[in-house]
Design a protein around this motif. Sequence first.
Motif, PDB file in Angstrom:
ATOM      1  N   ILE A 205      -2.781  11.715  22.298  1.00 33.27           N
ATOM      2  CA  ILE A 205      -3.589  11.063  23.405  1.00 33.27           C
ATOM      3  C   ILE A 205      -3.845   9.627  23.134  1.00 33.27           C
ATOM      4  O   ILE A 205      -4.666   9.519  22.055  1.00 33.27           O
ATOM      5  CB  ILE A 205      -4.690  11.865  23.698  1.00 33.27           C
ATOM      6  N   GLY A 206      -3.397   8.925  23.718  1.00 35.66           N
ATOM      7  CA  GLY A 206      -3.769   7.338  23.890  1.00 35.66           C
ATOM      8  C   GLY A 206      -3.632   6.761  22.432  1.00 35.66           C
ATOM      9  O   GLY A 206      -4.344   5.889  22.016  1.00 35.66           O
ATOM     10  N   GLY A 207      -2.331   7.345  21.710  1.00 38.40           N
ATOM     11  CA  GLY A 207      -2.421   6.800  20.348  1.00 38.40           C
ATOM     12  C   GLY A 207      -2.843   7.667  19.098  1.00 38.40           C
ATOM     13  O   GLY A 207      -2.625   7.536  17.968  1.00 38.40           O
ATOM     14  N   GLU A 208      -3.951   8.618  19.373  1.00 41.94           N
ATOM     15  CA  GLU A 208      -4.417   9.546  18.432  1.00 41.94           C
ATOM     16  C   GLU A 208      -3.806  10.631  18.390  1.00 41.94           C
ATOM     17  O   GLU A 208      -3.320  11.298  19.307  1.00 41.94           O
ATOM     18  CB  GLU A 208      -5.932   9.740  18.737  1.00 41.94           C
ATOM     19  N   ILE A 209      -3.232  11.169  17.198  1.00 41.09           N
ATOM     20  CA  ILE A 209      -2.273  12.098  16.965  1.00 41.09           C
ATOM     21  C   ILE A 209      -2.830  13.133  15.867  1.00 41.09           C
ATOM     22  O   ILE A 209      -3.711  12.807  15.011  1.00 41.09           O
ATOM     23  CB  ILE A 209      -1.068  11.378  16.138  1.00 41.09           C
TER      24      ILE A 209
END
Length: 341
Positions: A205-209
């Motif tokens: 989500i938005g670069g968080e993994i």
Amino acid sequence: MRTKLFFLLLLLASLLWIWLRSQTDLEQYTLNGATMGTSYNVKIVEPVTHIIDQTALHNDIDSLLYDINHIMSTYIENSEISLFNKAPAHEWISISQNLCDIFNVAIETSRKSSGAFDITVGPLVNLWGFGPEHNASDLPSEVDIQARKNRTGFQHLKIQNQPPAALKSIDSMYCDLSAIAKGWGVDRVAEFLESKGYHNYLVEIGGEIRAKGVNVHKGPWRIGVSSPNELSGIQKVIEVLDVGIATSGDYRNYFEMGGVRYSHTIDPRTGRPITHNVASVTVIYTSCMMADAYATAINVLGLEQGMMLAEKENLPVLMIVKTENGFVEKKTPSFEAYISK
């Protein structure tokens, strides 16, 4: 007779080989959509014989993210956090167990970072034009900054675990969960996939993994850490199995005024955007929410103090630092194990 037996055995062996291959060959399913003002991507890896109802799973994930947004978003007037922000001070306000858990993690991170991470920074985020309030055409004055700082401070947020409740001990406190929301959302989607029996996946989500199990090639998930240099693309590739990854940086969300660039990351201790030369911080942790919170805290602290916190907590951390000669990398020893060889 022997010829027939031979061909029968050959047929059985072929069928057995086909069945065994069907049990070991993997297929990747990809689901994506919009949430939290950004995008999400979910990759699930399953044996080719396991057919996924992608439409139903996609709808379930969208519904889950909708609920998460209505807990954490300050852009939704009737979200749980918005209602808490509007609630009066000096009174215990009943909150959900989810929000209680988020508050507890946030306060713990605030204490460990000596206030560099602070979800009560909301009034300052809004003042600098990075929140729901209308962007100001001028830079805030010192008087405005101090007035907003007086409405902040994690030590003024009290938590009661049973039953879950929270109390604001100063008026006009405004909590902003943007530094922890995406990471928490990633963890919730990952837990949902686990509950459905999926154990090889990547949620972003938005670069968080958060990644678990193996990819479609039966190897560890390979994640690219973005370079602050727009011409370079990927700074570093890491290989992970069962962890969360979060990055905090100042090179995408900022504004410029009078030739000066102002980062969206606000230092709660000064009331101003960060000004040091750390371009981005990537943190690896079992929980993506914790990785998200630590990435923000370390980014606010800067190179020396940030590295001290990372080493104290034994965190795998990669910093990309701006210098006169370009960008350089600073890593904790525990990060080295994740770098793709």
